[in-house]
Design an enzyme around this catalytic site. Structure first.
Site, PDB file in Angstrom:
ATOM      1  N   ASP A   1       0.843  -1.202   0.000  1.00 16.67           N
ATOM      2  CA  ASP A   1       0.000   0.000   0.000  1.00 16.67           C
ATOM      3  C   ASP A   1       0.878   1.253   0.000  1.00 16.67           C
ATOM      4  O   ASP A   1       0.376   2.376  -0.055  1.00 16.67           O
ATOM      5  CB  ASP A   1      -1.009  -0.003   1.163  1.00 16.67           C
ATOM      6  CG  ASP A   1      -0.350  -0.058   2.518  1.00 16.67           C
ATOM      7  OD1 ASP A   1       0.889  -0.163   2.589  1.00 16.67           O
ATOM      8  OD2 ASP A   1      -1.081  -0.003   3.526  1.00 16.67           O
ATOM      9  N   SER A   2       2.209   1.053  -0.011  1.00 18.06           N
ATOM     10  CA  SER A   2       3.123   2.174  -0.255  1.00 18.06           C
ATOM     11  C   SER A   2       2.893   2.741  -1.655  1.00 18.06           C
ATOM     12  O   SER A   2       3.389   3.825  -1.973  1.00 18.06           O
ATOM     13  CB  SER A   2       4.580   1.747  -0.077  1.00 18.06           C
ATOM     14  OG  SER A   2       4.839   0.554  -0.799  1.00 18.06           O
TER      15      SER A   2
ATOM     16  N   ASP B   1      -1.100  -6.140  -0.263  1.00 15.43           N
ATOM     17  CA  ASP B   1      -1.507  -5.445   0.968  1.00 15.43           C
ATOM     18  C   ASP B   1      -3.009  -5.208   0.974  1.00 15.43           C
ATOM     19  O   ASP B   1      -3.569  -4.705  -0.015  1.00 15.43           O
ATOM     20  CB  ASP B   1      -0.818  -4.073   1.047  1.00 15.43           C
ATOM     21  CG  ASP B   1       0.378  -4.079   1.980  1.00 15.43           C
ATOM     22  OD1 ASP B   1       0.479  -4.989   2.828  1.00 15.43           O
ATOM     23  OD2 ASP B   1       1.214  -3.169   1.855  1.00 15.43           O
TER      24      ASP B   1
ATOM     25  N   LYS C   1      -1.567  -9.315   2.871  1.00 11.54           N
ATOM     26  CA  LYS C   1      -0.839  -8.868   4.065  1.00 11.54           C
ATOM     27  C   LYS C   1      -1.704  -7.878   4.837  1.00 11.54           C
ATOM     28  O   LYS C   1      -2.320  -6.998   4.235  1.00 11.54           O
ATOM     29  CB  LYS C   1       0.499  -8.230   3.688  1.00 11.54           C
ATOM     30  CG  LYS C   1       1.247  -7.642   4.890  1.00 11.54           C
ATOM     31  CD  LYS C   1       2.718  -7.378   4.607  1.00 11.54           C
ATOM     32  CE  LYS C   1       3.001  -6.084   3.884  1.00 11.54           C
ATOM     33  NZ  LYS C   1       2.589  -4.863   4.602  1.00 11.54           N
TER      34      LYS C   1
ATOM     35  N   GLU D   1      -1.775  -5.418   8.555  1.00  6.32           N
ATOM     36  CA  GLU D   1      -0.952  -4.819   9.606  1.00  6.32           C
ATOM     37  C   GLU D   1      -1.595  -4.999  10.978  1.00  6.32           C
ATOM     38  O   GLU D   1      -2.779  -4.670  11.153  1.00  6.32           O
ATOM     39  CB  GLU D   1      -0.770  -3.315   9.341  1.00  6.32           C
ATOM     40  CG  GLU D   1       0.019  -3.017   8.077  1.00  6.32           C
ATOM     41  CD  GLU D   1       0.281  -1.526   7.871  1.00  6.32           C
ATOM     42  OE1 GLU D   1      -0.071  -0.706   8.750  1.00  6.32           O
ATOM     43  OE2 GLU D   1       0.842  -1.184   6.815  1.00  6.32           O
TER      44      GLU D   1
ATOM     45  N   GLU E   1       8.903  -4.238  10.680  1.00  4.75           N
ATOM     46  CA  GLU E   1       9.394  -2.947  10.178  1.00  4.75           C
ATOM     47  C   GLU E   1       9.947  -2.072  11.295  1.00  4.75           C
ATOM     48  O   GLU E   1       9.294  -1.847  12.316  1.00  4.75           O
ATOM     49  CB  GLU E   1       8.234  -2.222   9.454  1.00  4.75           C
ATOM     50  CG  GLU E   1       8.652  -0.884   8.863  1.00  4.75           C
ATOM     51  CD  GLU E   1       7.671  -0.340   7.827  1.00  4.75           C
ATOM     52  OE1 GLU E   1       6.726  -1.064   7.436  1.00  4.75           O
ATOM     53  OE2 GLU E   1       7.873   0.815   7.395  1.00  4.75           O
TER      54      GLU E   1
HETATM   55  O1  KIV Z   1       3.569  -1.144   1.665  1.00  2.98           O
HETATM   56  C1  KIV Z   1       4.765  -1.459   1.742  1.00  2.98           C
HETATM   57  O2  KIV Z   1       5.598  -1.134   0.887  1.00  2.98           O
HETATM   58  C2  KIV Z   1       5.183  -2.249   2.890  1.00  2.98           C
HETATM   59  C3  KIV Z   1       6.660  -2.458   3.070  1.00  2.98           C
HETATM   60  C4  KIV Z   1       7.268  -1.256   3.652  1.00  2.98           C
HETATM   61  C5  KIV Z   1       6.951  -3.670   3.853  1.00  2.98           C
HETATM   62  O3  KIV Z   1       4.374  -2.677   3.658  1.00  2.98           O
END
Ligand code: KIV
Length: 272
Positions: free
Chosen positions: A52-53, A91, A121, A123, A190
């Site tokens: 989600d980055s 994510d 994934k 969080e 992280e």
């Molecule tokens: O969204 C992302 O890029 C991440 C990484 C920083 C692990 O969750």
């Protein structure tokens, strides 16, 4: 001595466990589009994270919170079309799994059906365990994410190193064990002290993939655009840049502009 212990044709969640057991480190990078995912997969990465980055890197938002489920699905489907070998983790965006495990499951099902991705994934630890449990009942593999969890940035107030204090460090270890017991196949860890990360990796049998968590974990992940130097304003200590594409691309664009203006481009061979 080769650092690759076995030539895996396709990476699965089981492969990652095998790698941990064999002491082979897991390599993971983000990707959000077809073209870069094809390069990254072809170069031999083990895992692509459609992170989600993308909210920051692709859309220019300040945080990861604004990206939507539909946007994540668009990015993930593009990545999956490019991939032959690596495992694709997608994510789940902010708001798509917290507080309501039924919605979490239906959102995870949408991701799997509409993208062809291999896993999701989420969080968090004990706070989101109901959602993880329910998603797992559908046979969807889940990767956890502990330590600095950027979707909680407004709770933390800062992107600084997490779990420096005893209480938070203890909760982190308990959460990692809970995620393992619940059935997660791996955990991203992280920005936590390296000593603590080593302890976490030793306290569970599933792989711990670190970002800013030192070398004594089972693998490493970086944001691709940071690692190839397309971004240049984000400079955390844990980031190693392998290219400086920001400068290279800037130079190329400047040269193109100048060639167009001066009528150097196109030349006779570049026309019909
Ligand atoms: O969204 C992302 O890029 C991440 C990484 C920083 C692990 O969750």
């Amino acid at each position: 001595m080769s650092l690759v212990k076995k030539d895996y044709k396709k990476i699965t969640t089981n492969t990652l466990l095998e790698m941990k057991n064999n002491g082979e480190k897991i390599s993971m990078l983000t990707a959000y589009d077809y073209t870069l995912a094809k390069i990254v997969d072809g170069a031999g990465i083990d895992v692509i994270l459609v992170g989600d980055s993308a909210s920051n890197v692709m859309a220019g938002h300040e945080t990861t919170l604004p990206i939507t489920l539909n946007e994540m699905i668009y990015h993930a489907a593009s990545v999956v079309r490019a991939v032959n070998r690596c495992l694709v983790v997608v994510d789940m965006p902010f708001g798509s799994y917290q507080g309501n495990s039924k919605e979490a499951l239906s959102n995870a099902v949408r991701i799997m059906k509409e993208t062809g991705g291999h896993s999701v994934k989420l969080e968090g630890g004990s706070e989101i365990i109901d959602s993880i449990q329910r998603i797992l009942t559908a046979g969807i593999p889940v990767m956890g994410h502990l330590g600095l969890t950027p979707q909680s940035i407004y709770k933390f107030g800062t992107y600084t190193v997490r779990a420096k204090q005893e209480e938070e460090a203890e909760k982190l270890i308990t959460d990692a064990q809970l995620l393992e017991k619940t059935g997660c196949f791996a955990i991203v860890l992280e920005k936590v002290p390296a000593k603590l990360a080593k302890k976490v990796a030793a306290s569970v049998s599933i792989p711990i993939i670190g970002i800013g968590a030192g070398v004594d974990v089972d693998g490493q992940v970086l944001v691709l655009h940071d690692m190839i130097g397309m971004t240049h304003e984000f400079n955390p200590r844990f980031l190693r840049r392998y290219l400086n594409l920001y400068e290279d691309i800037t130079g190329a664009v400047k040269k193109y502009v100048s060639d167009v203006k001066s009528k150097d481009f196109p030349n006779e061979k570049e026309q019909y």
